[in-house]
Design an enzyme around this catalytic site. Structure first.
Site, PDB file in Angstrom:
ATOM      1  N   CYS A  73     -31.093  57.399  69.187  1.00 53.34           N
ATOM      2  CA  CYS A  73     -30.846  58.085  70.466  1.00 53.34           C
ATOM      3  C   CYS A  73     -30.133  59.428  70.302  1.00 53.34           C
ATOM      4  CB  CYS A  73     -30.106  57.174  71.437  1.00 53.34           C
ATOM      5  SG  CYS A  73     -28.407  56.756  71.012  1.00 53.34           S
ATOM      6  N   HIS A 123     -25.143  54.857  74.220  1.00 51.49           N
ATOM      7  CA  HIS A 123     -26.516  55.378  74.220  1.00 51.49           C
ATOM      8  C   HIS A 123     -26.548  56.731  74.927  1.00 51.49           C
ATOM      9  CE1 HIS A 123     -30.848  55.095  73.875  1.00 51.49           C
ATOM     10  NE2 HIS A 123     -30.996  55.316  75.170  1.00 51.49           N
ATOM     11  N   HIS A 135     -35.674  59.481  75.782  1.00 51.59           N
ATOM     12  CA  HIS A 135     -34.741  58.879  74.831  1.00 51.59           C
ATOM     13  C   HIS A 135     -35.492  58.083  73.778  1.00 51.59           C
ATOM     14  CE1 HIS A 135     -34.296  54.619  76.702  1.00 51.59           C
ATOM     15  NE2 HIS A 135     -35.387  55.154  77.169  1.00 51.59           N
TER      16      HIS A 135
END
Length: 159
Positions: A73, A123, A135
């Site tokens: 990520c 994240h 993402h």
């Protein structure tokens, strides 16, 4: 001037080019306003980073990877902003710490979206508008556009 020597009527393409140039001049006008440059530069940077992230659609997730073919990520956000001209730290938490924190009401395309549990960021993705992010989710997935699935998010603007 005789009739056969008149300049030709501008073609549709030429007129479209003129309209495009005028549109760019109008859209670009705020760049000329003193004091507006930093926000305009940030918007351009964010837009470029968003486009770069989107161009990586389908690239496989790999923990610790920051491109150009595999990403985790924060590797995707780091890679996208680096290609757009701005360096970010490596981890999602460090990226959050480095951004200007903003509220959801002022988020714009290209801002970073940080998912957190308590005070810990776990994240990050790049806001694409319409409550969606680009993402690299987790092992076994690929870079993709996805709806924000949690209310536990913070937003950050890269400066």
């Amino acid at each position: 001037m005789t009739a056969h020597m008149h300049a030709p009527v501008p073609s549709l393409i030429a007129r479209a080019s003129i309209a495009s140039a005028l549109t760019l001049a109008v859209v670009g006008a705020p760049l000329l306003i003193p004091g507006a440059a930093p926000e305009a530069e940030a918007a351009t940077l964010a837009t470029k980073a968003l486009q770069i992230a989107a161009s990586k659609r389908g690239s496989p997730y790999k923990y610790g990877a920051s491109g150009p073919y595999r990403f985790d990520c924060s590797g995707l956000t780091l890679y996208s902003f680096k290609k757009a001209g701005k360096s970010l730290p490596r981890s999602a938490q460090s990226q959050y710490n480095k951004t200007r924190h903003i509220s959801a009401s002022v988020r714009t395309r290209g801002d970073l979206v940080f998912f957190h549990h308590g005070r810990n960021v776990y994240h990050v993705g790049i806001y694409a508008g319409s409550n969606k992010i680009w993402h690299s989710p987790r092992r076994g997935t690929v870079v993709r556009l996805e709806r924000i699935w949690s209310k536990s998010v913070w937003y950050g603007r890269v400066r």
